[in-house]
Structure formats: structure tokens, C-alpha cells
Design a protein around this motif. Structure first.
Motif: not given
Length: 191
Positions: A87-92
């Protein structure tokens, strides 16, 4: 700009940088002996790139792409609607991010090949627009930031496969004109 070709030539990198890891004679020999691959010196600094041998083969459409990949023994993975995507903008965390499949931009249901074997040689493969791109480095010691004679020999073996099919090379003038790429445009004296 060069008035006859319309190509803009970049200033060459200093010899101490271009030939700091390998002698000018060695790089010139590589250039003369390689038909598809080019030695590309790392840009350096904070670019986080490494030295590599790079090549590309053109394809016309999806059918041509799949046929060429099959001839190389590469079967791209498939990305289905149920496969998770970031998901764009989410950190993993890295371990979670590795689970995502990277799609081919033009064909988002196909997964980028990544690290594969061609003619029993390790090579990194990506697909971009109308070209299959190949990058070779670190074959002797796993250090993907430097190239060696072993990498050069790997390129020679892969080129023999390309030559069997008489494939058209990808001519990226931006790469060939790069001050970090040893090509006919940037180092004509080597050819």
C-alpha cells in the motif's frame, strides 16, 4: 550537441575513477570482446549503485516477450488478484516487503524475473517497456557492487545464447552516453 548525430555527449569521468578497480587495458579488452554487454562503473557517492555489466534485448509485444523469456529458460511468475501488494505510503519491515511480487509495468499480471540462471550463469533480469534488461556482477564472491573477470566470462557465456537467436540489442542512448558506461559513444577509442 553533436551537429551530425544530434546526440549530446557527457564529459568523461576521470580515469582515476573509471579505472580505479580495473586497468584501462582490462576495461578496453572487455569492451572489444563484448557484443551485447557494457561495463558500467558505479555512479558512486550516495547513489547506492555498483559496478555491473549491463545488456538488453528488445521485444515487440507480450507474445515476443514470453517467447524470448522461454528461449532463455525463464518462466515469469504470475501476479493474481489474491496476491498481496504494498500500500502506497505504508511502511513495511524488510521481511514482509520481500513477500510482495514486483510486477512488470506493461503487464502487471507478470512478475519481474529478478535473479535467474541463463546458460548456468547467474544474472539479474528485469523487464522495462520494450526491453529485457540483464545485469551481471558479484559472480565470484557475491559482492554485487563490483565486477571481476568471472563476471566478464559470465557475460561471454550469456552472449553466446543471445547470438544463437540473433536478437536485436536494446540501444539505450542514455546509458551509452553516460559518463559511467563504456560504450562506442563514450569510449570509441576502445573499439
Amino acid at each position: 550537441m553533436n551537429g551530425t548525430t544530434g546526440l549530446k555527449f557527457m564529459e568523461k569521468r576521470p580515469d582515476w575513477y573509471m579505472f580505479g578497480q580495473h586497468s584501462k587495458e582490462t576495461v578496453a579488452a572487455w569492451a572489444r570482446d563484448l557484443r551485447y554487454f557494457h561495463f558500467v562503473r558505479a555512479w558512486g557517492g550516495h547513489a547506492n549503485d555498483g559496478d555491473a555489466f549491463k545488456a538488453g534485448i528488445l521485444f515487440k509485444d507480450r507474445i515476443d516477450l514470453e517467447n524470448k523469456l522461454a528461449q532463455l529458460g525463464i518462466v515469469p511468475g504470475v501476479i493474481g488478484p489474491g496476491d498481496p501488494q504494498p500500500i502506497t505510503g505504508k511502511s513495511y519491515p524488510y521481511s514482509e516487503f520481500q513477500k510482495f511480487k514486483t510486477p512488470v509495468a506493461a503487464y502487471p499480471d507478470l512478475e519481474q524475473p529478478s535473479h535467474v540462471s541463463i546458460a548456468a550463469q547467474n544474472v539479474f533480469v528485469t523487464i522495462r517497456n520494450s526491453a529485457i534488461l540483464f545485469s551481471v556482477s558479484g559472480t565470484s564472491d557475491g559482492n554485487l557492487y563490483e565486477v571481476s573477470e568471472s563476471d566478464f566470462q559470465t557475460c561471454i557465456k550469456i552472449e553466446k545464447v543471445f547470438e544463437q537467436f540473433n536478437w536485436q540489442q536494446w540501444k539505450d542512448t542514455s546509458l551509452a552516453q553516460s559518463s559511467s558506461c563504456v560504450s562506442r559513444l563514450s569510449y570509441p577509442e576502445f573499439y
